[in-house]
Design a protein around this motif. Structure first.
Motif, PDB file in Angstrom:
ATOM      1  N   SER A 190      -4.380   5.048   7.948  1.00 45.01           N
ATOM      2  CA  SER A 190      -3.813   6.132   8.749  1.00 45.01           C
ATOM      3  C   SER A 190      -2.302   6.257   8.632  1.00 45.01           C
ATOM      4  N   TYR A 191      -1.600   5.189   8.214  1.00 42.87           N
ATOM      5  CA  TYR A 191      -0.134   5.281   8.192  1.00 42.87           C
ATOM      6  C   TYR A 191       0.488   4.896   6.855  1.00 42.87           C
ATOM      7  N   ALA A 192       0.246   3.671   6.387  1.00 43.83           N
ATOM      8  CA  ALA A 192       0.935   3.192   5.188  1.00 43.83           C
ATOM      9  C   ALA A 192       0.633   4.045   3.963  1.00 43.83           C
ATOM     10  N   SER A 193      -0.580   4.576   3.875  1.00 36.92           N
ATOM     11  CA  SER A 193      -0.963   5.372   2.710  1.00 36.92           C
ATOM     12  C   SER A 193      -0.359   6.768   2.729  1.00 36.92           C
ATOM     13  N   LYS A 194       0.367   7.124   3.809  1.00 32.97           N
ATOM     14  CA  LYS A 194       0.903   8.473   3.944  1.00 32.97           C
ATOM     15  C   LYS A 194       2.411   8.501   4.211  1.00 32.97           C
ATOM     16  N   ASN A 195       3.036   7.323   4.345  1.00 37.12           N
ATOM     17  CA  ASN A 195       4.448   7.297   4.734  1.00 37.12           C
ATOM     18  C   ASN A 195       5.267   6.375   3.841  1.00 37.12           C
ATOM     19  N   SER A 196       6.585   6.435   4.032  1.00 38.78           N
ATOM     20  CA  SER A 196       7.503   5.675   3.185  1.00 38.78           C
ATOM     21  C   SER A 196       7.378   4.174   3.418  1.00 38.78           C
ATOM     22  N   VAL A 197       7.939   3.401   2.494  1.00 39.70           N
ATOM     23  CA  VAL A 197       7.853   1.943   2.573  1.00 39.70           C
ATOM     24  C   VAL A 197       8.530   1.411   3.832  1.00 39.70           C
ATOM     25  N   ILE A 198       9.739   1.890   4.114  1.00 41.92           N
ATOM     26  CA  ILE A 198      10.494   1.384   5.265  1.00 41.92           C
ATOM     27  C   ILE A 198       9.736   1.624   6.565  1.00 41.92           C
ATOM     28  N   ILE A 249       0.841  -1.207   0.000  1.00 42.38           N
ATOM     29  CA  ILE A 249       0.000   0.000   0.000  1.00 42.38           C
ATOM     30  C   ILE A 249       0.872   1.251   0.000  1.00 42.38           C
ATOM     31  N   SER A 250       1.982   1.212   0.748  1.00 39.88           N
ATOM     32  CA  SER A 250       2.896   2.349   0.737  1.00 39.88           C
ATOM     33  C   SER A 250       3.540   2.536  -0.635  1.00 39.88           C
ATOM     34  N   LEU A 251       3.896   1.430  -1.286  1.00 36.94           N
ATOM     35  CA  LEU A 251       4.476   1.504  -2.629  1.00 36.94           C
ATOM     36  C   LEU A 251       3.502   2.106  -3.635  1.00 36.94           C
ATOM     37  N   LEU A 252       2.217   1.797  -3.465  1.00 36.60           N
ATOM     38  CA  LEU A 252       1.201   2.228  -4.432  1.00 36.60           C
ATOM     39  C   LEU A 252       0.424   3.463  -3.980  1.00 36.60           C
ATOM     40  N   ARG A 253       0.860   4.104  -2.900  1.00 37.02           N
ATOM     41  CA  ARG A 253       0.067   5.175  -2.301  1.00 37.02           C
ATOM     42  C   ARG A 253      -0.165   6.357  -3.254  1.00 37.02           C
ATOM     43  N   LYS A 254       0.764   6.588  -4.187  1.00 37.47           N
ATOM     44  CA  LYS A 254       0.602   7.705  -5.122  1.00 37.47           C
ATOM     45  C   LYS A 254      -0.101   7.285  -6.413  1.00 37.47           C
ATOM     46  N   ILE A 255      -0.380   5.984  -6.530  1.00 34.49           N
ATOM     47  CA  ILE A 255      -1.026   5.469  -7.739  1.00 34.49           C
ATOM     48  C   ILE A 255      -2.504   5.194  -7.511  1.00 34.49           C
ATOM     49  N   ILE A 256      -2.848   4.689  -6.316  1.00 34.78           N
ATOM     50  CA  ILE A 256      -4.244   4.339  -6.023  1.00 34.78           C
ATOM     51  C   ILE A 256      -5.101   5.602  -5.951  1.00 34.78           C
ATOM     52  N   PRO A 257      -6.149   5.715  -6.760  1.00 33.78           N
ATOM     53  CA  PRO A 257      -7.030   6.903  -6.699  1.00 33.78           C
ATOM     54  C   PRO A 257      -7.685   7.017  -5.331  1.00 33.78           C
ATOM     55  N   ASN A 258      -7.836   8.237  -4.879  1.00 35.95           N
ATOM     56  CA  ASN A 258      -8.395   8.476  -3.553  1.00 35.95           C
ATOM     57  C   ASN A 258      -9.801   7.904  -3.390  1.00 35.95           C
ATOM     58  N   GLY A 259     -10.609   7.939  -4.457  1.00 38.25           N
ATOM     59  CA  GLY A 259     -11.988   7.492  -4.373  1.00 38.25           C
ATOM     60  C   GLY A 259     -12.172   5.995  -4.204  1.00 38.25           C
ATOM     61  N   VAL A 260     -11.147   5.210  -4.543  1.00 34.73           N
ATOM     62  CA  VAL A 260     -11.274   3.746  -4.438  1.00 34.73           C
ATOM     63  C   VAL A 260     -10.199   3.157  -3.525  1.00 34.73           C
ATOM     64  N   ARG A 261      -9.665   3.962  -2.645  1.00 37.77           N
ATOM     65  CA  ARG A 261      -8.534   3.479  -1.841  1.00 37.77           C
ATOM     66  C   ARG A 261      -8.936   2.341  -0.910  1.00 37.77           C
ATOM     67  N   VAL A 262     -10.091   2.435  -0.255  1.00 36.69           N
ATOM     68  CA  VAL A 262     -10.492   1.374   0.672  1.00 36.69           C
ATOM     69  C   VAL A 262     -10.746   0.051  -0.051  1.00 36.69           C
ATOM     70  N   PRO A 263     -11.512   0.014  -1.169  1.00 37.05           N
ATOM     71  CA  PRO A 263     -11.630  -1.243  -1.914  1.00 37.05           C
ATOM     72  C   PRO A 263     -10.282  -1.784  -2.375  1.00 37.05           C
ATOM     73  N   ALA A 264      -9.387  -0.877  -2.769  1.00 35.37           N
ATOM     74  CA  ALA A 264      -8.056  -1.317  -3.202  1.00 35.37           C
ATOM     75  C   ALA A 264      -7.297  -1.947  -2.041  1.00 35.37           C
ATOM     76  N   TYR A 265      -7.395  -1.341  -0.868  1.00 35.57           N
ATOM     77  CA  TYR A 265      -6.723  -1.904   0.312  1.00 35.57           C
ATOM     78  C   TYR A 265      -7.264  -3.301   0.617  1.00 35.57           C
ATOM     79  N   ILE A 266      -8.577  -3.465   0.524  1.00 35.25           N
ATOM     80  CA  ILE A 266      -9.185  -4.763   0.826  1.00 35.25           C
ATOM     81  C   ILE A 266      -8.712  -5.829  -0.152  1.00 35.25           C
ATOM     82  N   VAL A 267      -8.601  -5.467  -1.426  1.00 37.02           N
ATOM     83  CA  VAL A 267      -8.109  -6.422  -2.431  1.00 37.02           C
ATOM     84  C   VAL A 267      -6.672  -6.827  -2.125  1.00 37.02           C
ATOM     85  N   ILE A 268      -5.841  -5.860  -1.774  1.00 38.95           N
ATOM     86  CA  ILE A 268      -4.436  -6.156  -1.443  1.00 38.95           C
ATOM     87  C   ILE A 268      -4.349  -7.069  -0.227  1.00 38.95           C
TER      88      ILE A 268
END
Length: 228
Positions: free
Chosen positions: A117-125, A56-75
């Protein structure tokens, strides 16, 4: 390095998902009838949490804001499926003991909460170590809960019989989970009080996605804004 240790300390002590945030109560109360079950559930959740945080952190700038929760669930669901296949292949007894609670990791509020709250806003490490910290905190809590319930309820530890103790059956039943969890939280609060600290209060994190369904929403204390 300081931020990495902060993430680990945060998950294990400061914001332990079980004893402080009181999240993920369904598996916490349901599968902790023994130390092995508790540790197995905690480690399984930690594996999914770490991997999902990383992706999720790797894809945080790619996943559209409107579908972020469904995307998280799929991951998360993808990693849970992989985990279940591995448990079926190499640890069938643990997979059988945990049962339906392995697939239910997909909707565990700890994982979705950290993703939002965290992975979608911070670095991978940092996201990986946040997952490790939260996962270790969850594993330690479930192991303690399972160990106490196994000793008190079954008179065994890791399947080995404790001499002169047959156990009190209620502690391996559903009510016993509530009794032991309340006891462990009370001990934690008493330790804090003995050190001159107040019992922890919950704080809303900016971007928290779990308040609407959080059992502690009424007790949640929002951080006070600084006076300008």
């Amino acid at each position: 390095m300081g931020k990495i240790f902060e993430r680990l300390y945060n998950g294990i002590i400061k914001e332990n998902p079980t004893f402080v945030l009181v999240l993920g109560m369904c598996p916490t109360l349901a599968v902790t009838s023994s130390l092995m079950n508790g540790a197995g559930m905690g480690l399984s959740t930690m594996a999914v949490l770490v991997m999902s945080n990383m992706v999720i952190s790797l894809l945080r700038k790619i996943i559209p804001n409107g579908v972020r929760v469904p995307a998280y669930i799929v991951i998360v669901a993808s990693f849970v499926t992989i985990l279940q296949f591995l448990l079926q292949a190499y640890l069938p007894s643990l997979n059988s003991a945990l049962g339906i609670y392995i697939p239910l990791i997909v909707v565990n509020c700890i994982i979705l909460g950290r993703a939002e709250s965290y992975a979608s806003k911070n670095s991978v490490i940092l996201s990986v170590f946040d997952g490790i910290g939260m996962g270790l905190g969850f594993t330690i809590a479930l192991s303690l809960l399972g160990g106490f319930r196994e000793i008190l309820g079954a008179g065994t530890i890791l399947g080995m019989k404790i001499p002169y103790w047959d156990g009190i059956g209620i502690f391996v039943m559903a009510p016993g989970a509530f009794f032991v969890l309340a006891f462990l939280i009370a001990i934690q609060n008493q330790i804090r009080i003995s050190k001159g600290k107040k019992p922890r209060k919950l704080h809303c994190e900016e971007g928290c996605a779990g308040c609407a369904g959080c059992a502690s929403f009424d007790k949640c204390e929002k951080p006070e804004k600084e006076d300008k």
